[in-house]
Write a protein that holds these residues in place. Structure first.
Motif, short mmCIF file in Angstrom:
data_model
loop_
_atom_site.label_atom_id
_atom_site.label_comp_id
_atom_site.label_asym_id
_atom_site.label_seq_id
_atom_site.Cartn_x
_atom_site.Cartn_y
_atom_site.Cartn_z
N ALA A 234 44.67 62.69 74.80
CA ALA A 234 44.81 63.10 76.22
C ALA A 234 43.29 63.13 76.91
N SER A 235 42.33 63.36 76.22
CA SER A 235 40.96 63.72 76.67
C SER A 235 40.10 63.49 75.74
N THR A 236 38.97 62.50 75.80
CA THR A 236 37.96 61.99 74.96
C THR A 236 37.02 61.98 75.98
N CYS A 237 35.67 61.51 75.17
CA CYS A 237 34.65 61.26 75.74
C CYS A 237 34.59 59.70 76.34
N ASP A 238 34.22 59.53 77.48
CA ASP A 238 34.37 58.39 78.40
C ASP A 238 33.63 57.05 77.81
N ASP A 257 35.64 63.13 70.64
CA ASP A 257 36.49 63.87 71.31
C ASP A 257 35.74 64.58 72.64
N ARG A 258 36.52 65.45 73.47
CA ARG A 258 36.02 66.15 74.55
C ARG A 258 37.04 67.21 74.54
N SER A 259 36.46 68.59 74.69
CA SER A 259 37.36 69.58 74.72
C SER A 259 37.17 70.24 76.22
N ASP A 260 37.96 70.99 76.38
CA ASP A 260 37.82 71.78 77.88
C ASP A 260 36.60 72.59 78.04
N ILE A 266 33.70 64.68 66.89
CA ILE A 266 34.11 63.48 66.29
C ILE A 266 35.63 64.00 65.58
N SER A 267 36.58 63.08 66.11
CA SER A 267 38.08 63.51 65.71
C SER A 267 38.49 62.40 65.09
N ALA A 268 39.27 62.54 64.03
CA ALA A 268 39.93 61.55 63.33
C ALA A 268 41.66 61.57 63.32
N THR A 269 42.19 60.62 63.18
CA THR A 269 43.51 60.64 63.21
C THR A 269 44.26 59.23 62.48
N ASP A 285 30.85 70.16 64.63
CA ASP A 285 29.39 70.55 65.04
C ASP A 285 29.23 71.62 66.14
N GLY A 286 30.13 71.46 67.15
CA GLY A 286 29.95 72.23 68.07
C GLY A 286 28.99 71.83 69.24
#
Length: 433
Positions: A234-238, A257-260, A266-269, A285-286
Protein backbone atom coordinates in the motif's frame (compact mmCIF):
# COMPACT_ATOMS: atom_id res chain seq x y z
CA UNK A 1 -7.08 3.22 -26.04
CA UNK A 2 -5.11 5.91 -27.80
CA UNK A 3 -5.60 5.73 -31.55
CA UNK A 4 -2.39 7.64 -32.29
CA UNK A 5 -0.41 4.58 -31.24
CA UNK A 6 -0.50 1.90 -33.92
CA UNK A 7 0.95 -1.56 -34.02
CA UNK A 8 3.05 -2.49 -37.02
CA UNK A 9 3.06 -5.91 -38.65
CA UNK A 10 5.99 -7.47 -40.44
CA UNK A 11 4.69 -6.37 -43.81
CA UNK A 12 4.81 -2.70 -42.86
CA UNK A 13 8.45 -2.87 -41.97
CA UNK A 14 9.61 -3.46 -45.54
CA UNK A 15 12.52 -5.70 -46.30
CA UNK A 16 13.11 -7.79 -43.22
CA UNK A 17 15.96 -10.14 -43.99
CA UNK A 18 16.07 -13.82 -43.28
CA UNK A 19 18.30 -15.10 -40.51
CA UNK A 20 21.64 -13.31 -40.72
CA UNK A 21 24.97 -13.81 -39.01
CA UNK A 22 25.82 -10.13 -38.60
CA UNK A 23 23.93 -6.87 -38.05
CA UNK A 24 24.71 -5.60 -41.56
CA UNK A 25 26.20 -2.26 -42.62
CA UNK A 26 23.03 -0.22 -42.28
CA UNK A 27 22.64 -1.14 -38.62
CA UNK A 28 26.30 -1.23 -37.69
CA UNK A 29 27.42 0.90 -34.77
CA UNK A 30 30.86 2.41 -34.27
CA UNK A 31 32.89 0.06 -32.15
CA UNK A 32 33.30 0.77 -28.46
CA UNK A 33 36.48 -0.21 -26.65
CA UNK A 34 35.49 -2.99 -24.27
CA UNK A 35 37.90 -5.32 -22.51
CA UNK A 36 38.42 -7.13 -19.24
CA UNK A 37 40.94 -5.97 -16.68
CA UNK A 38 44.06 -8.14 -17.00
CA UNK A 39 43.72 -9.66 -13.52
CA UNK A 40 39.96 -10.21 -13.63
CA UNK A 41 39.96 -13.83 -14.74
CA UNK A 42 37.30 -12.92 -17.31
CA UNK A 43 37.26 -12.98 -21.10
CA UNK A 44 35.35 -10.12 -22.74
CA UNK A 45 34.35 -9.84 -26.40
CA UNK A 46 32.19 -7.38 -28.25
CA UNK A 47 28.63 -8.52 -28.87
CA UNK A 48 27.65 -6.94 -32.18
CA UNK A 49 24.00 -5.85 -32.05
CA UNK A 50 21.69 -5.37 -35.06
CA UNK A 51 20.46 -2.14 -33.51
CA UNK A 52 20.21 1.15 -35.41
CA UNK A 53 21.89 4.25 -34.09
CA UNK A 54 19.69 6.30 -31.79
CA UNK A 55 18.47 3.33 -29.72
CA UNK A 56 18.29 3.48 -25.92
CA UNK A 57 16.47 1.95 -22.93
CA UNK A 58 17.48 -1.66 -23.54
CA UNK A 59 15.80 -4.75 -22.13
CA UNK A 60 17.23 -8.27 -22.23
CA UNK A 61 15.49 -11.59 -21.52
CA UNK A 62 16.10 -15.28 -22.18
CA UNK A 63 13.50 -17.35 -24.03
CA UNK A 64 12.55 -20.95 -23.18
CA UNK A 65 14.93 -22.34 -25.82
CA UNK A 66 17.80 -20.00 -24.98
CA UNK A 67 16.91 -17.16 -27.35
CA UNK A 68 18.12 -13.77 -26.18
CA UNK A 69 15.54 -11.05 -26.75
CA UNK A 70 16.93 -7.52 -26.90
CA UNK A 71 14.49 -4.60 -27.04
CA UNK A 72 14.94 -0.83 -27.15
CA UNK A 73 13.20 2.49 -27.82
CA UNK A 74 14.28 4.67 -30.74
CA UNK A 75 13.19 8.11 -31.86
CA UNK A 76 11.64 8.23 -35.36
CA UNK A 77 10.83 11.83 -36.23
CA UNK A 78 8.25 13.00 -33.73
CA UNK A 79 7.38 9.46 -32.65
CA UNK A 80 9.02 6.77 -30.51
CA UNK A 81 9.39 3.22 -31.81
CA UNK A 82 9.59 0.15 -29.54
CA UNK A 83 11.66 -2.51 -31.34
CA UNK A 84 13.41 -5.82 -30.70
CA UNK A 85 15.70 -8.49 -32.14
CA UNK A 86 16.25 -12.17 -31.24
CA UNK A 87 19.75 -13.63 -30.85
CA UNK A 88 20.13 -17.34 -31.58
CA UNK A 89 23.79 -17.78 -30.68
CA UNK A 90 27.06 -18.05 -32.60
CA UNK A 91 26.68 -14.43 -33.75
CA UNK A 92 23.42 -15.36 -35.47
CA UNK A 93 20.32 -13.17 -35.28
CA UNK A 94 16.90 -14.44 -36.23
CA UNK A 95 16.16 -11.51 -38.54
CA UNK A 96 16.54 -7.78 -38.88
CA UNK A 97 15.00 -5.76 -36.01
CA UNK A 98 11.22 -5.81 -35.76
CA UNK A 99 8.91 -3.07 -34.51
CA UNK A 100 6.34 -3.78 -31.80
CA UNK A 101 4.71 -0.36 -31.51
CA UNK A 102 5.27 3.22 -32.62
CA UNK A 103 3.53 6.46 -31.74
CA UNK A 104 3.72 10.01 -30.47
CA UNK A 105 2.35 8.99 -27.10
CA UNK A 106 4.69 6.04 -26.62
CA UNK A 107 6.83 7.24 -23.73
CA UNK A 108 10.62 7.23 -23.74
CA UNK A 109 11.94 7.36 -20.16
CA UNK A 110 15.54 6.60 -19.17
CA UNK A 111 14.53 4.79 -15.97
CA UNK A 112 11.04 3.45 -16.72
CA UNK A 113 11.75 1.09 -19.60
CA UNK A 114 9.64 -1.34 -21.65
CA UNK A 115 10.14 -5.10 -21.35
CA UNK A 116 9.82 -8.12 -23.62
CA UNK A 117 9.65 -11.84 -22.84
CA UNK A 118 8.72 -15.18 -24.42
CA UNK A 119 6.53 -17.84 -22.82
CA UNK A 120 6.77 -21.61 -23.35
CA UNK A 121 4.27 -21.50 -26.23
CA UNK A 122 6.81 -19.23 -28.02
CA UNK A 123 4.43 -16.27 -27.85
CA UNK A 124 6.07 -12.87 -27.38
CA UNK A 125 4.78 -10.42 -24.77
CA UNK A 126 5.73 -6.75 -24.59
CA UNK A 127 4.68 -3.71 -22.60
CA UNK A 128 5.40 0.01 -22.84
CA UNK A 129 4.23 3.28 -21.31
CA UNK A 130 1.78 5.59 -23.03
CA UNK A 131 0.70 9.12 -22.12
CA UNK A 132 -2.96 10.10 -22.45
CA UNK A 133 -3.74 11.91 -25.70
CA UNK A 134 -6.04 14.48 -24.09
CA UNK A 135 -3.07 16.54 -22.88
CA UNK A 136 -4.77 17.19 -19.54
CA UNK A 137 -2.37 15.00 -17.54
CA UNK A 138 1.16 15.68 -18.84
CA UNK A 139 2.77 13.52 -16.17
CA UNK A 140 0.30 10.63 -16.42
CA UNK A 141 1.28 7.27 -17.89
CA UNK A 142 -0.58 4.06 -18.59
CA UNK A 143 0.95 0.62 -19.10
CA UNK A 144 0.09 -0.99 -22.43
CA UNK A 145 0.43 -4.75 -23.05
CA UNK A 146 0.42 -6.72 -26.28
CA UNK A 147 1.15 -10.30 -27.41
CA UNK A 148 2.36 -11.87 -30.63
CA UNK A 149 1.57 -15.57 -31.26
CA UNK A 150 3.61 -15.74 -34.48
CA UNK A 151 7.11 -14.50 -33.74
CA UNK A 152 6.41 -10.80 -34.08
CA UNK A 153 4.56 -10.93 -37.41
CA UNK A 154 1.28 -9.79 -35.84
CA UNK A 155 0.63 -8.15 -32.49
CA UNK A 156 -2.69 -8.09 -30.64
CA UNK A 157 -4.40 -4.73 -30.10
CA UNK A 158 -2.84 -3.47 -26.85
CA UNK A 159 -4.75 -3.42 -23.58
CA UNK A 160 -4.18 -1.14 -20.59
CA UNK A 161 -2.64 -3.08 -17.72
CA UNK A 162 -3.89 -0.47 -15.27
CA UNK A 163 -7.57 0.14 -15.94
CA UNK A 164 -8.23 2.85 -13.33
CA UNK A 165 -8.27 5.79 -15.80
CA UNK A 166 -7.22 8.19 -13.03
CA UNK A 167 -4.77 10.24 -15.10
CA UNK A 168 -1.93 9.35 -12.72
CA UNK A 169 1.44 7.66 -13.13
CA UNK A 170 1.96 3.94 -13.62
CA UNK A 171 5.03 1.99 -14.62
CA UNK A 172 8.26 0.36 -13.43
CA UNK A 173 6.90 -3.00 -14.51
CA UNK A 174 8.06 -6.56 -13.86
CA UNK A 175 6.92 -9.48 -16.05
CA UNK A 176 7.34 -13.24 -15.63
CA UNK A 177 5.93 -16.39 -17.31
CA UNK A 178 2.86 -17.64 -15.45
CA UNK A 179 2.31 -20.95 -17.22
CA UNK A 180 2.75 -22.02 -20.80
CA UNK A 181 0.61 -19.25 -22.31
CA UNK A 182 0.20 -16.55 -19.65
CA UNK A 183 2.26 -13.97 -17.81
CA UNK A 184 2.30 -12.28 -14.45
CA UNK A 185 2.90 -8.55 -14.07
CA UNK A 186 3.62 -6.22 -11.19
CA UNK A 187 3.85 -2.44 -11.40
CA UNK A 188 3.91 0.82 -9.49
CA UNK A 189 0.39 2.19 -9.49
CA UNK A 190 -0.41 5.85 -8.82
CA UNK A 191 -4.20 5.78 -8.73
CA UNK A 192 -4.13 7.05 -5.12
CA UNK A 193 -1.66 9.87 -5.78
CA UNK A 194 -3.78 12.42 -7.65
CA UNK A 195 -2.40 15.89 -6.84
CA UNK A 196 0.93 14.62 -5.52
CA UNK A 197 4.47 15.14 -6.80
CA UNK A 198 5.46 13.04 -9.75
CA UNK A 199 7.74 10.09 -10.39
CA UNK A 200 10.15 12.17 -12.43
CA UNK A 201 10.89 14.59 -9.59
CA UNK A 202 13.39 12.83 -7.34
CA UNK A 203 14.27 15.97 -5.37
CA UNK A 204 10.93 16.45 -3.67
CA UNK A 205 8.66 14.55 -1.35
CA UNK A 206 6.96 12.24 -3.79
CA UNK A 207 3.48 11.52 -2.51
CA UNK A 208 2.49 13.70 0.40
CA UNK A 209 -1.06 13.98 1.64
CA UNK A 210 -2.62 13.15 -1.71
CA UNK A 211 -2.01 9.42 -1.30
CA UNK A 212 0.63 6.77 -1.69
CA UNK A 213 2.17 4.98 -4.61
CA UNK A 214 1.30 1.27 -4.45
CA UNK A 215 2.50 -1.97 -6.00
CA UNK A 216 -0.16 -3.98 -7.82
CA UNK A 217 -0.05 -7.28 -9.66
CA UNK A 218 -2.20 -9.31 -12.06
CA UNK A 219 -2.14 -12.30 -14.42
CA UNK A 220 -2.86 -12.03 -18.16
CA UNK A 221 -3.80 -14.96 -20.37
CA UNK A 222 -3.27 -15.47 -24.10
CA UNK A 223 -6.35 -13.35 -24.87
CA UNK A 224 -4.93 -10.52 -22.72
CA UNK A 225 -7.67 -11.07 -20.15
CA UNK A 226 -6.69 -10.19 -16.59
CA UNK A 227 -7.28 -12.18 -13.43
CA UNK A 228 -6.12 -12.17 -9.84
CA UNK A 229 -5.42 -8.43 -9.69
CA UNK A 230 -4.37 -7.35 -6.20
CA UNK A 231 -2.67 -4.58 -4.30
CA UNK A 232 0.64 -6.04 -3.13
CA UNK A 233 1.91 -3.13 -1.02
CA UNK A 234 0.00 0.00 0.00
CA UNK A 235 3.00 2.38 0.19
CA UNK A 236 6.15 2.14 -1.89
CA UNK A 237 8.87 4.31 -3.38
CA UNK A 238 7.37 6.24 -6.29
CA UNK A 239 9.98 5.86 -9.02
CA UNK A 240 12.26 2.88 -8.35
CA UNK A 241 12.06 -0.13 -10.59
CA UNK A 242 10.59 -3.45 -9.53
CA UNK A 243 11.96 -6.85 -10.55
CA UNK A 244 10.80 -10.46 -10.42
CA UNK A 245 12.31 -13.91 -10.89
CA UNK A 246 10.87 -17.42 -11.00
CA UNK A 247 12.09 -19.61 -8.16
CA UNK A 248 11.29 -23.28 -7.71
CA UNK A 249 8.31 -22.23 -5.56
CA UNK A 250 6.98 -19.52 -7.89
CA UNK A 251 7.49 -15.80 -8.56
CA UNK A 252 9.52 -13.65 -6.19
CA UNK A 253 9.00 -9.88 -6.50
CA UNK A 254 11.43 -7.28 -5.15
CA UNK A 255 10.99 -3.49 -4.95
CA UNK A 256 11.98 -0.45 -2.91
CA UNK A 257 9.54 -0.03 -0.05
CA UNK A 258 8.65 3.12 1.85
CA UNK A 259 7.77 3.39 5.54
CA UNK A 260 5.98 6.17 7.40
CA UNK A 261 9.44 7.31 8.57
CA UNK A 262 10.70 7.49 4.93
CA UNK A 263 12.87 4.38 5.23
CA UNK A 264 13.45 3.14 1.67
CA UNK A 265 14.76 -0.40 2.00
CA UNK A 266 14.20 -3.37 -0.31
CA UNK A 267 11.25 -5.69 0.25
CA UNK A 268 10.46 -9.10 -1.23
CA UNK A 269 7.24 -11.06 -1.55
CA UNK A 270 6.15 -14.40 -3.05
CA UNK A 271 3.07 -15.23 -5.07
CA UNK A 272 1.74 -18.49 -3.66
CA UNK A 273 -1.41 -20.17 -4.94
CA UNK A 274 -2.69 -16.90 -6.35
CA UNK A 275 -2.00 -14.77 -3.25
CA UNK A 276 0.92 -12.51 -2.34
CA UNK A 277 2.70 -12.99 0.97
CA UNK A 278 3.16 -10.10 3.36
CA UNK A 279 6.32 -8.30 2.14
CA UNK A 280 9.54 -8.78 4.11
CA UNK A 281 12.74 -6.74 4.03
CA UNK A 282 15.67 -8.33 2.22
CA UNK A 283 17.94 -6.48 4.64
CA UNK A 284 17.38 -3.68 7.14
CA UNK A 285 19.65 -0.97 5.69
CA UNK A 286 17.71 1.80 7.41
CA UNK A 287 18.16 4.23 4.50
CA UNK A 288 16.09 7.31 5.24
CA UNK A 289 15.37 9.49 2.22
CA UNK A 290 12.53 11.93 1.56
CA UNK A 291 12.78 11.74 -2.23
CA UNK A 292 12.86 8.98 -4.79
CA UNK A 293 16.38 7.68 -5.61
CA UNK A 294 15.42 6.26 -9.04
CA UNK A 295 17.38 3.11 -8.19
CA UNK A 296 15.44 -0.10 -7.76
CA UNK A 297 16.60 -3.65 -6.93
CA UNK A 298 17.28 -6.55 -9.28
CA UNK A 299 16.72 -10.27 -8.67
CA UNK A 300 17.87 -13.49 -10.32
CA UNK A 301 16.96 -17.09 -9.49
CA UNK A 302 18.07 -20.62 -10.36
CA UNK A 303 15.84 -23.17 -8.65
CA UNK A 304 15.90 -22.35 -4.92
CA UNK A 305 19.02 -20.16 -5.25
CA UNK A 306 18.17 -16.45 -5.35
CA UNK A 307 20.30 -13.30 -5.56
CA UNK A 308 19.08 -9.73 -4.98
CA UNK A 309 21.26 -6.68 -5.70
CA UNK A 310 20.46 -3.06 -4.86
CA UNK A 311 21.82 0.44 -4.26
CA UNK A 312 21.45 2.04 -0.85
CA UNK A 313 22.99 4.95 1.04
CA UNK A 314 22.44 4.78 4.81
CA UNK A 315 24.14 7.68 6.57
CA UNK A 316 24.81 9.19 3.13
CA UNK A 317 27.29 6.41 2.30
CA UNK A 318 26.45 4.89 -1.11
CA UNK A 319 26.90 1.12 -1.34
CA UNK A 320 25.89 -1.64 -3.76
CA UNK A 321 24.78 -4.77 -1.93
CA UNK A 322 24.18 -8.39 -2.87
CA UNK A 323 22.11 -10.74 -0.73
CA UNK A 324 21.68 -14.42 -1.51
CA UNK A 325 19.14 -17.03 -0.48
CA UNK A 326 19.17 -20.83 -0.57
CA UNK A 327 15.43 -21.25 0.04
CA UNK A 328 13.78 -19.38 -2.84
CA UNK A 329 13.95 -16.04 -1.08
CA UNK A 330 12.16 -16.99 2.13
CA UNK A 331 15.29 -15.98 4.05
CA UNK A 332 18.46 -14.15 2.97
CA UNK A 333 22.03 -14.35 4.17
CA UNK A 334 23.70 -11.14 5.33
CA UNK A 335 24.53 -9.05 2.25
CA UNK A 336 28.01 -8.47 0.88
CA UNK A 337 29.07 -5.01 -0.24
CA UNK A 338 29.95 -5.21 -3.94
CA UNK A 339 30.97 -1.57 -4.44
CA UNK A 340 30.82 1.72 -2.54
CA UNK A 341 31.76 5.37 -2.60
CA UNK A 342 30.58 8.65 -4.04
CA UNK A 343 31.20 7.52 -7.63
CA UNK A 344 28.72 4.67 -7.31
CA UNK A 345 25.63 5.25 -9.45
CA UNK A 346 24.03 1.88 -8.82
CA UNK A 347 21.53 1.14 -11.62
CA UNK A 348 22.28 -2.52 -11.09
CA UNK A 349 21.09 -5.61 -12.93
CA UNK A 350 21.68 -9.21 -11.82
CA UNK A 351 21.51 -12.58 -13.58
CA UNK A 352 21.97 -16.09 -12.22
CA UNK A 353 22.64 -19.59 -13.50
CA UNK A 354 23.72 -22.87 -11.94
CA UNK A 355 27.35 -21.76 -11.60
CA UNK A 356 27.37 -18.11 -10.57
CA UNK A 357 25.68 -14.79 -9.88
CA UNK A 358 26.52 -11.96 -12.32
CA UNK A 359 26.07 -8.23 -11.71
CA UNK A 360 26.45 -5.16 -13.89
CA UNK A 361 26.24 -1.56 -12.66
CA UNK A 362 27.46 2.00 -13.28
CA UNK A 363 30.01 4.34 -11.69
CA UNK A 364 30.73 7.98 -12.53
CA UNK A 365 33.61 10.22 -11.41
CA UNK A 366 35.61 13.09 -12.85
CA UNK A 367 37.07 10.84 -15.53
CA UNK A 368 33.69 9.70 -16.83
CA UNK A 369 31.07 7.00 -16.46
CA UNK A 370 32.01 3.32 -16.49
CA UNK A 371 30.22 -0.02 -16.80
CA UNK A 372 31.29 -2.44 -14.08
CA UNK A 373 30.78 -6.21 -13.86
CA UNK A 374 31.25 -8.86 -11.19
CA UNK A 375 30.88 -12.65 -11.14
CA UNK A 376 30.32 -14.45 -7.82
CA UNK A 377 30.86 -18.20 -8.22
CA UNK A 378 28.51 -20.50 -6.35
CA UNK A 379 31.58 -22.43 -5.19
CA UNK A 380 32.74 -19.36 -3.25
CA UNK A 381 35.98 -17.45 -3.32
CA UNK A 382 36.67 -13.87 -4.28
CA UNK A 383 34.49 -12.41 -7.03
CA UNK A 384 35.87 -11.79 -10.50
CA UNK A 385 35.39 -8.12 -11.32
CA UNK A 386 36.19 -5.89 -14.25
CA UNK A 387 35.49 -2.53 -15.82
CA UNK A 388 33.76 -3.35 -19.09
CA UNK A 389 33.87 0.10 -20.69
CA UNK A 390 34.32 3.81 -20.17
CA UNK A 391 31.37 5.69 -21.65
CA UNK A 392 31.24 8.94 -23.56
CA UNK A 393 27.87 9.65 -21.96
CA UNK A 394 27.24 10.92 -18.47
CA UNK A 395 24.32 11.35 -16.13
CA UNK A 396 20.91 9.77 -16.55
CA UNK A 397 20.97 9.45 -20.33
CA UNK A 398 22.93 6.20 -20.14
CA UNK A 399 20.03 4.58 -18.30
CA UNK A 400 20.29 1.09 -16.86
CA UNK A 401 22.58 -1.66 -18.19
CA UNK A 402 21.08 -5.14 -18.62
CA UNK A 403 22.58 -8.61 -18.20
CA UNK A 404 21.48 -12.17 -19.00
CA UNK A 405 23.29 -15.51 -18.81
CA UNK A 406 23.20 -18.17 -21.52
CA UNK A 407 25.27 -21.38 -21.42
CA UNK A 408 27.60 -19.92 -18.83
CA UNK A 409 28.27 -16.72 -20.79
CA UNK A 410 26.99 -13.34 -19.62
CA UNK A 411 25.55 -11.02 -22.26
CA UNK A 412 25.48 -7.34 -21.36
CA UNK A 413 23.77 -4.41 -23.10
CA UNK A 414 24.06 -0.75 -22.16
CA UNK A 415 23.41 2.74 -23.56
CA UNK A 416 26.17 5.15 -24.44
CA UNK A 417 25.73 8.70 -25.72
CA UNK A 418 28.09 9.87 -28.42
CA UNK A 419 27.86 13.38 -29.84
CA UNK A 420 24.48 13.80 -28.20
CA UNK A 421 22.94 10.67 -29.71
CA UNK A 422 22.30 7.39 -27.86
CA UNK A 423 23.47 4.00 -29.07
CA UNK A 424 23.40 0.49 -27.64
CA UNK A 425 26.60 -1.44 -27.02
CA UNK A 426 26.92 -5.13 -26.21
CA UNK A 427 29.53 -7.42 -24.65
CA UNK A 428 29.95 -11.16 -24.03
CA UNK A 429 31.75 -12.17 -20.84
CA UNK A 430 32.96 -15.62 -19.78
CA UNK A 431 35.19 -16.88 -16.97
CA UNK A 432 38.73 -17.72 -17.98
CA UNK A 433 39.39 -21.37 -17.19
Amino acid sequence: MNTTLRLLSLALLGALAACSRSPGPDAAQPRTAIAADAASGLIVNEWALPVPDGAAQPDLSVGPEGQLLVSWVRKQGDRNAFQYAAYLGDDSWESAPKTIAVGRTLTANWANTPHILMTDDRALWAHWLQTPADGKSPHASDIMLTRSPDNGVHWAPPVAVNDDATGTEHGFVSMWPAGQDAIGMAWLDGRKTAGAMHMHDATKHDAGAAGEMTVRGARFDGALQRSGEAEIDASTCDCCGTDAALTDTGPLLVYRDRSDQEIRDISATHLRVGKWDAPKPVHADGWKMTGCPLNGPSVGAWGPAVAVAWYTAPNDKPVLRLARSKDSGNTFDAPVDVDSGAALQGRVDVAKDGDATWLVWLREDGKGQTVQLARYANAGGAPRTTKLATLAGRGRGTGFPKIAVRNGVAFVVWTDIVEGRPRLVGAKVAPRG
